[in-house]
Design an enzyme around this catalytic site. Structure first.
Site, PDB file in Angstrom:
ATOM      1  N   GLY A 254      39.160  50.312  73.577  1.00 35.99           N
ATOM      2  CA  GLY A 254      39.300  49.373  72.230  1.00 35.99           C
ATOM      3  C   GLY A 254      39.278  50.661  71.189  1.00 35.99           C
ATOM      4  O   GLY A 254      40.319  50.836  70.689  1.00 35.99           O
ATOM      5  N   ILE A 481      33.579  48.035  77.405  1.00 37.07           N
ATOM      6  CA  ILE A 481      34.961  48.722  77.162  1.00 37.07           C
ATOM      7  C   ILE A 481      35.528  49.703  78.018  1.00 37.07           C
ATOM      8  O   ILE A 481      36.204  50.590  77.510  1.00 37.07           O
ATOM      9  CB  ILE A 481      35.255  48.756  75.500  1.00 37.07           C
ATOM     10  CG1 ILE A 481      34.352  49.913  75.055  1.00 37.07           C
ATOM     11  CG2 ILE A 481      35.100  47.524  75.052  1.00 37.07           C
ATOM     12  CD1 ILE A 481      34.542  50.302  73.808  1.00 37.07           C
ATOM     13  N   ARG A 627      17.121  59.960  74.600  1.00 37.49           N
ATOM     14  CA  ARG A 627      17.317  59.866  76.158  1.00 37.49           C
ATOM     15  C   ARG A 627      18.591  59.322  76.522  1.00 37.49           C
ATOM     16  O   ARG A 627      19.297  58.557  75.987  1.00 37.49           O
ATOM     17  CB  ARG A 627      16.510  58.670  76.316  1.00 37.49           C
ATOM     18  CG  ARG A 627      16.302  58.512  77.895  1.00 37.49           C
ATOM     19  CD  ARG A 627      15.737  57.319  78.553  1.00 37.49           C
ATOM     20  NE  ARG A 627      14.202  56.998  77.741  1.00 37.49           N
ATOM     21  CZ  ARG A 627      13.099  57.349  78.079  1.00 37.49           C
ATOM     22  NH1 ARG A 627      13.169  57.913  79.186  1.00 37.49           N
ATOM     23  NH2 ARG A 627      12.082  56.977  77.495  1.00 37.49           N
ATOM     24  N   THR A 633      27.896  58.276  82.855  1.00 35.31           N
ATOM     25  CA  THR A 633      28.687  57.714  82.217  1.00 35.31           C
ATOM     26  C   THR A 633      28.596  58.312  80.648  1.00 35.31           C
ATOM     27  O   THR A 633      29.551  58.344  80.039  1.00 35.31           O
ATOM     28  CB  THR A 633      28.192  56.225  81.954  1.00 35.31           C
ATOM     29  OG1 THR A 633      26.872  56.076  81.547  1.00 35.31           O
ATOM     30  CG2 THR A 633      28.517  55.312  83.351  1.00 35.31           C
ATOM     31  N   LYS A 700      19.868  57.469  71.517  1.00 28.74           N
ATOM     32  CA  LYS A 700      20.760  57.401  70.428  1.00 28.74           C
ATOM     33  C   LYS A 700      22.400  57.216  70.972  1.00 28.74           C
ATOM     34  O   LYS A 700      22.740  57.706  72.053  1.00 28.74           O
ATOM     35  CB  LYS A 700      20.568  58.792  69.600  1.00 28.74           C
ATOM     36  CG  LYS A 700      19.335  58.617  68.883  1.00 28.74           C
ATOM     37  CD  LYS A 700      19.151  59.831  67.777  1.00 28.74           C
ATOM     38  CE  LYS A 700      19.170  61.157  68.292  1.00 28.74           C
ATOM     39  NZ  LYS A 700      18.987  62.162  67.283  1.00 28.74           N
ATOM     40  N   GLU A 704      30.763  58.343  70.473  1.00 30.76           N
ATOM     41  CA  GLU A 704      31.716  59.133  69.278  1.00 30.76           C
ATOM     42  C   GLU A 704      31.280  60.568  69.004  1.00 30.76           C
ATOM     43  O   GLU A 704      32.107  61.200  68.339  1.00 30.76           O
ATOM     44  CB  GLU A 704      31.717  58.399  68.160  1.00 30.76           C
ATOM     45  CG  GLU A 704      32.580  56.790  68.523  1.00 30.76           C
ATOM     46  CD  GLU A 704      32.017  55.704  67.447  1.00 30.76           C
ATOM     47  OE1 GLU A 704      33.052  55.245  66.561  1.00 30.76           O
ATOM     48  OE2 GLU A 704      30.962  55.576  67.226  1.00 30.76           O
TER      49      GLU A 704
END
Length: 743
Positions: A254, A481, A627, A633, A700, A704
């Site tokens: 997305g 996504i 953490r 991932t 956090k 991005e």
């Protein structure tokens, strides 16, 4: 049958110094666990929106305007209705969407498409018994327009600006006297950088399958935020929110382009209601480029004022960006500048140039992705002008208190990221003099940049249901996504209740499930993960009550509950079933602290002295983001962000025809994203960190962070290799050739 459900709500008004993830013994949190849904994706059994089929389904193909400004005067639907397989042509100028919604707003996006605002705007949908029949008719549909002069050239209108409304940050901010700081400073920089429009280019095109049943719409759509998107679609259609359901269990990328509803959703829903049968509409790839939100082009003036020690006393970041008439979104290029560096004198402004070039909206790391291309380039120029190492200059400008809000940072390991990155990358081997290292035809250079991305928390909820067999089901409207949500939520639940993946089912992407802020803004894992955490905490408390012990005295591991020197199967304690809903809400902590993730990018490039070709040879990102919930991932997200940075630095540019606003390179052949041969073996390091102010997970956002500053590190490396400073992105070879040294 489940017992009475509970709701465990936490509003982040206070820090959360302890976390159950620290006391769990299942041992799955932070581990590099492979994605649980991965086998479904690689075997083709994970169903995406365009792949759903229902009985009696019609196919819809969107019809796009072929002018950039004006009005539709006539659509001759009868001319194509007689074609084989064509069912109907639907136009609904009142309820069709002019453009996509953005930012998770529950209000409907702009409607009414008789007036054309940009080339490619959806004005009709052709329905056929087959996709081919509908597409053929859409291509032949006669349309008459009354064209009017449009605004297509940014440079021609750059002097005509609007002051936009608030968008995560105020559009205009000033503090102190920057002009005086520039006059008083020992060293200054005043440079202008430009970045082009970009498109998210998600692999999966935008698609919707709509059908109505007893007045309720169900829409299988490719959307990142089903809760808000269902509400927005309901408003667009003029029905109550309870009458719209969006289902999006799998979204094929997305990057912001699927945050809000897109024109195909309303068109499919309207057509399905009018036709009385399901309608599926999938955007053609050129339509994805023309219709979905673009990252705005920018012109950014950076001013830096430093004292003799290199400490910033003033900072200016003034941005021109563009959007459609009437739209309030602006690219917040200065969002990272507000808190990355000190300087008591500052101006951070954003102004909009109104153009007929399609909607500008959120694209991965809106603000930081573009803004740090400029800011971190200017910081590199300041370091050179002062004769300081770029790493050292940034360390001298690290801080513990937000220079504008006068509050502490919730956690900030920028200097450590810089130090660890420099050590790991071999920064000490860098030749400080540009053009000082050469290997045959190749000029070799190193560059670096800081990284920051603001940390956000949305209201999120999730329901946990533990059945009599000890199997746990998690339900939330959160989406996956491609970021690993299924896996991360299962890890959190497994850690808190001592369960294996086989004992957990995760159900995502249904707006009828507990409401979620969805996947966007790097808040997804922390928000939905905290909701799952709270739901599972409540179940732990229910079990503790059954055992008549304190919750702190219980250990959950491998399907067993250990307390009071006895071990009991979790399934036995579940009785007929236990249920709880967790809800996380932002609170006072978001204002009591400044929350962001930090990092540092290091890059080595080779630039061919003959052709100007640039090759990224190696690249390292070091990040601190609370953490890390899943190392695999998270690392994958950073790889993706760094690859975005390579594209922003070297290849990506959405090109518009200045005569009519048409996107010239509206396919994957001409819009140049980095391919495998453009991307070296990337390295990512995570620093241990816990942020007790962010959420009970102490995590956090990271999705991005990887793009923020990445492109600037490449640009700075190119300068170090060649001595050619290019401030106009992307840094294509034609911009380098003239300044390259003689062979």
């Amino acid at each position: 049958m489940f017992g009475m459900g509970h709701t465990n709500t936490l509003k982040m008004d206070e820090p959360q110094p302890t976390s159950l993830l620290d006391t769990g013994v299942q041992g799955v949190i932070t581990k590099p666990v492979s994605r649980y849904e991965g086998p479904r994706k690689v075997t083709g059994t994970a169903t995406y929106s365009a792949e759903y089929r229902v009985d009696n389904m019609a196919y819809g193909v969107l019809v796009s305007a072929r002018i950039g400004s004006g009005k539709v005067s006539a659509i001759d639907a009868d001319a194509v209705k007689s074609l084989p397989g064509v069912i109907d042509v639907v136009t609904d100028f009142k309820h069709f969407l002019r453009n996509a919604g953005q930012g998770g707003e529950t209000k409907a996006p702009t409607q009414g498409v008789e007036e054309i605002s940009y080339f490619g705007q959806v004005i009709a949908i052709v329905l056929g018994e087959s996709y081919e029949a509908a597409r053929d008719a859409a291509l032949q549909l006669p349309i008459s327009y009354d064209a009017t002069p449009g605004r297509y050239d940014f440079n021609a209108h750059r002097g005509e600006t609007d002051k936009p409304p608030f968008n995560n940050i105020p559009s205009h901010f000033s503090q102190g006297d920057l002009d005086q700081a520039m006059a008083d400073a020992a060293v200054t920089i005043d440079a202008t950088f430009t970045t082009p429009s970009q498109n998210s280019v998600a692999m999966e095109p935008h698609a919707s399958l709509a059908y109505w049943d007893e007045g309720k719409l169900t829409l299988y759509g490719s959307y990142q935020m089903p809760t808000q998107d269902a509400q927005a679609l309901a408003k667009a259609l003029g029905v109550s929110a309870s009458k719209v359901r969006i289902v999006a269990p799998f979204v094929g990328g997305g990057f912001g382009s699927k945050l809000g509803i897109s024109p195909e959703s309303a068109a499919a829903a309207i057509a399905a209601k009018q036709l009385g049968r399901p309608v599926k509409a999938v955007m053609l790839r050129p339509q994805v480029f023309e219709i979905t939100p673009r990252r705005s082009n920018t012109e950014q003036r950076i001013r830096l004022a430093a004292n003799a020690d290199g400490r910033l006393i003033g900072i200016g970041h003034e941005t021109l960006c563009s959007n459609l008439p009437g739209e309030g979104f602006f690219e917040p290029a200065g969002i990272g500048t507000h808190s990355l560096y000190p300087g008591e004198h500052r101006i951070i402004n954003h102004d909009l140039v109104r153009l007929n070039l399609g909607l500008s909206g959120s694209m991965r790391a809106p603000g930081e992705a573009s803004g740090m291309l400029a800011l971190e380039g200017a910081i590199d120029e300041l370091a050179e002008k002062m004769g300081l190492d770029p790493v050292e200059l940034r360390k001298r400008n690290d801080m513990t208190i937000d220079p504008e809000k006068n509050v502490p940072f919730s956690s900030r390991q920028l200097s450590r990221c810089l130090d660890e990155g420099a050590k790991q990358f071999g920064w000490s081997d860098r030749q400080a003099t540009p053009g000082g290292r050469r290997e045959g035809e190749w000029l070799i250079g190193m560059g670096m940049a800081a990284a920051t991305r603001n940390n956000q928390l949305q209201t999120d909820s999730a329901k946990a249901s533990l059945d009599a067999a000890g199997h746990l089901t998690i339900e939330t409207a959160m989406t996956d996504i491609g970021t690993g949500t299924y896996t991360i939520l299962a890890q959190i639940a497994g850690e808190l209740l001592g369960l294996t993946p086989e004992q957990i089912t995760i159900k995502l992407g249904d707006s009828d499930s507990p409401a979620s802020g969805g996947s966007g803004g790097s808040w997804g894992a922390c928000g939905s993960g905290s909701a799952v955490y709270l739901a599972c905490e409540d179940i732990r408390n229910q079990i503790a009550k059954k055992l008549d012990v304190s919750p702190e005295a219980i250990t959950f591991k491998d399907g067993m509950v250990i307390a009071d020197n006895r071990s009991t199967r979790l399934a036995e304690l579940a009785g007929e079933g236990l249920e709880a809903t967790g809800e996380i809400k932002p609170g006072k902590q978001k204002d009591a602290t400044t929350q962001a993730s930090y990092g540092a990018h290091f890059c080595e490039v080779g630039v061919n002295a003959v052709t100007g070709e640039v090759r990224v040879r190696r690249m390292l990102g070091v990040f601190a983001a609370g953490r890390i919930l899943n190392e695999k991932t998270a690392r994958s997200q950073c790889f993706g962000g760094m690859t975005f940075g390579i594209g922003a630095a070297l290849t990506e540019e959405l090109v518009h025809d200045h005569r009519n606003g048409k996107v010239v390179n509206h396919d994957l052949g001409e819009y140049h994203v980095p391919v495998n041969s453009d991307v070296p073996q990337l390295e990512v390091m995570f620093l241990p960190e816990r942020d007790i102010h962010s959420n009970p997970l102490h995590a956090k956002g990271i999705g991005e962070l990887g793009i923020s500053g990445a492109g600037a590190a490449i640009a700075n490396a190119i300068y170090n290799a060649t001595g050619v400073r290019v401030r106009d992105y992307p840094l294509t070879l034609d911009k380098l050739l003239e300044g390259l040294p003689a062979v």
